[in-house]
Scaffold this active site. Structure first.
Site, PDB file in Angstrom:
ATOM      1  N   LYS A 114       0.711  -1.314  -0.165  1.00  0.00           N
ATOM      2  CA  LYS A 114       0.044   0.026  -0.068  1.00  0.00           C
ATOM      3  C   LYS A 114       0.886   1.196  -0.058  1.00  0.00           C
ATOM      4  O   LYS A 114       0.663   2.247  -0.508  1.00  0.00           O
ATOM      5  CB  LYS A 114      -0.977  -0.021   1.240  1.00  0.00           C
ATOM      6  CG  LYS A 114      -2.159  -0.520   1.144  1.00  0.00           C
ATOM      7  CD  LYS A 114      -3.258   0.289   0.456  1.00  0.00           C
ATOM      8  CE  LYS A 114      -4.220  -0.301  -0.600  1.00  0.00           C
ATOM      9  NZ  LYS A 114      -4.442  -1.597  -0.745  1.00  0.00           N
ATOM     10  N   LYS A 196      -1.979 -11.672  -9.226  1.00  0.00           N
ATOM     11  CA  LYS A 196      -3.082 -12.392  -8.914  1.00  0.00           C
ATOM     12  C   LYS A 196      -4.479 -11.720  -9.566  1.00  0.00           C
ATOM     13  O   LYS A 196      -4.326 -10.398  -9.954  1.00  0.00           O
ATOM     14  CB  LYS A 196      -3.494 -12.082  -7.347  1.00  0.00           C
ATOM     15  CG  LYS A 196      -2.909 -13.132  -6.494  1.00  0.00           C
ATOM     16  CD  LYS A 196      -3.426 -12.958  -5.167  1.00  0.00           C
ATOM     17  CE  LYS A 196      -4.354 -11.675  -4.886  1.00  0.00           C
ATOM     18  NZ  LYS A 196      -5.034 -11.952  -3.776  1.00  0.00           N
ATOM     19  N   LYS A 199     -10.085  -7.309  -8.438  1.00  0.00           N
ATOM     20  CA  LYS A 199     -11.197  -6.690  -8.585  1.00  0.00           C
ATOM     21  C   LYS A 199     -11.188  -5.180  -9.638  1.00  0.00           C
ATOM     22  O   LYS A 199     -12.059  -4.819  -9.894  1.00  0.00           O
ATOM     23  CB  LYS A 199     -11.879  -6.312  -7.295  1.00  0.00           C
ATOM     24  CG  LYS A 199     -12.412  -7.500  -6.374  1.00  0.00           C
ATOM     25  CD  LYS A 199     -13.022  -6.988  -5.244  1.00  0.00           C
ATOM     26  CE  LYS A 199     -13.401  -8.049  -4.420  1.00  0.00           C
ATOM     27  NZ  LYS A 199     -13.226  -7.983  -2.746  1.00  0.00           N
TER      28      LYS A 199
HETATM   29  P1  AMP Z   1     -10.129  -9.422  -1.679  1.00  0.00           P
HETATM   30  O1  AMP Z   1     -10.647  -9.315  -3.173  1.00  0.00           O
HETATM   31  O2  AMP Z   1      -8.710  -8.985  -1.942  1.00  0.00           O
HETATM   32  O3  AMP Z   1     -10.813  -8.687  -0.791  1.00  0.00           O
HETATM   33  O4  AMP Z   1      -9.957 -10.810  -1.372  1.00  0.00           O
HETATM   34  C1  AMP Z   1     -11.053 -11.266  -0.668  1.00  0.00           C
HETATM   35  C2  AMP Z   1     -10.714 -12.859  -0.611  1.00  0.00           C
HETATM   36  O5  AMP Z   1     -10.587 -13.565  -1.660  1.00  0.00           O
HETATM   37  C3  AMP Z   1      -9.300 -13.212   0.299  1.00  0.00           C
HETATM   38  O6  AMP Z   1      -9.710 -14.366   1.148  1.00  0.00           O
HETATM   39  C4  AMP Z   1      -8.439 -13.447  -0.888  1.00  0.00           C
HETATM   40  O7  AMP Z   1      -7.189 -14.224  -0.337  1.00  0.00           O
HETATM   41  C5  AMP Z   1      -9.252 -14.020  -1.979  1.00  0.00           C
HETATM   42  N1  AMP Z   1      -8.554 -13.790  -3.027  1.00  0.00           N
HETATM   43  C6  AMP Z   1      -8.675 -12.661  -3.700  1.00  0.00           C
HETATM   44  N2  AMP Z   1      -7.932 -12.482  -5.142  1.00  0.00           N
HETATM   45  C7  AMP Z   1      -7.589 -13.906  -4.947  1.00  0.00           C
HETATM   46  C8  AMP Z   1      -7.377 -14.713  -6.328  1.00  0.00           C
HETATM   47  N3  AMP Z   1      -6.875 -14.209  -7.558  1.00  0.00           N
HETATM   48  N4  AMP Z   1      -7.064 -15.988  -6.160  1.00  0.00           N
HETATM   49  C9  AMP Z   1      -7.266 -16.607  -5.162  1.00  0.00           C
HETATM   50  N5  AMP Z   1      -8.194 -16.162  -4.095  1.00  0.00           N
HETATM   51  C10 AMP Z   1      -8.162 -14.711  -3.948  1.00  0.00           C
END
Ligand code: AMP
Ligand code: TRP
Length: 326
Positions: A114, A196, A199
């Protein structure tokens, strides 16, 4: 018996990475005979640590609730809450703040990222303190198992450090928390398999994407040199990622899929993968629109769940306050 907690920030549309890395596990865990309790949260206080629009935030939170329910979180089996409706989370976070050295927080990879993204500008306390609130989310329910993607492992370690320190200072209160990862724990971007799926940008497939969008995104997904459809994370990271998605959504093994595509082209493989994804998303999208047309029911689920959550959370907080003499 496991007590399970997990949460996702309502910071945008859920994508396949969120589903395969997190929610798929939730749905399986809520059915497991080893599970005593599951609490799943839309962590709306975490969501406001990064830029958001107050005019649409409420709706975004409700869309996340619909996403969870459409993906299979069952209100008969799980407690489904908005974090801000259970104020004991933030109360416990404050108590944890007083026993958490800043040096445990400013060394975390998520925090460092960040800071890099903002060119070293220290933005606000919430960014630094984010993992302490996460520890409180988990420990307020005395949870011991947390399904998450592997990017969250340092936060689980921190949760355990805080729990140990609390136990040491005020007496045995919390058990060790374990992460729960599955093979789909890391879904990569369709445009850059070194990153990864996320969003932001159009490199992810949202659970709400319609069939045309899905087909277009998969068609445009980068591939590797050569033309064989073979799993090889080092030499063929892009195809390996697509194979992983294919495997997880179809329930077939990588070997079976590789065999099917011997002598076929990347284009053949991508066309079929697009249909696998479209078919997988169909029931999700149907359920989502049914729920959206029945918001009274969704509101009732939340009201009942949040009440249950407050009962459990306030009992933990009472015990903690007594231990620290408040
Ligand atoms: P976030 O979208 O970063 O708030 O992540 C929400 C949840 O989804 C967390 O448990 C992350 O570890 C999982 N997550 C987010 N992006 C990925 C991805 N590309 N592959 C696997 N898990 C993900
Ligand atoms: N930090 C998690 C993420 O960015 C979201 C989260 C908040 C969470 N509180 C949690 C995950 C408690 C698991 C348990 O994805």
């Amino acid at each position: 018996m496991n007590k399970i907690f997990s949460g996702i920030r309502p910071s945008g549309k859920l994508h396949l990475g969120n589903y395969l890395g997190a929610i798929k596990n939730w749905v399986e865990l809520q059915k497991s005979p080893d599970t005593e309790r599951t609490v799943f949260a839309v962590v709306d206080y975490h969501g406001i640590t990064t830029p958001f629009d107050p005019k649409t935030y409420h709706q975004q939170v409700m869309e996340a609730v619909l996403d969870y329910m459409a993906a299979g979180v069952d209100p008969e089996k799980s407690i489904l809450i908005r974090q801000s409706k259970v104020p004991q989370h933030t109360e416990l976070a404050w108590i944890f703040n007083t026993i958490t050295p800043v040096s445990w927080l400013d060394r975390l990879p998520t925090y460092k990222e960040k800071i890099e993204q903002t060119q070293g500008k220290y933005t606000h306390m919430g960014i630094l303190d984010y993992p302490v609130l996460m520890a409180a989310d988990i420990l307020i329910y005395k949870s011991n198992l947390v399904p998450v993607g592997d990017d969250q492992l340092p936060h689980i370690d921190l949760t355990n450090e805080i729990a140990r320190k609390f136990n040491h200072l005020f007496g045995e209160t919390f058990q060790t928390v374990k992460p729960h990862l599955t093979e789909g724990a890391r879904v990569m971007s369709l445009q850059d398999p070194a990153k990864k799926m996320s969003k932001t940008g159009d490199e992810g497939i949202a659970l709400s994407d319609n069939p045309e969008v899905v087909r277009e995104k998969i068609k445009k997904a980068v591939t590797d040199s050569g033309k064989e459809i073979k799993y090889d994370e080092d030499k063929k990271p892009a195809i390996s990622n697509l194979l992983t998605i294919y495997q997880l959504l179809s329930g077939r093994t990588i070997e079976e899929i590789e065999k099917d595509y011997e002598g076929k082209t990347y284009a053949d493989f991508k066309n079929d993968l697009a249909e696998v994804v479209v078919d997988f998303l169909k029931p999700f999208q149907k359920k989502y629109s049914e729920l959206k047309n029945n918001m009274d029911y969704v509101d009732k689920v939340l009201t009942e769940s949040e009440e249950k959550a407050r009962v459990i959370a306030s009992s933990t907080l009472k015990e903690i306050k007594e231990k620290i003499g408040i």
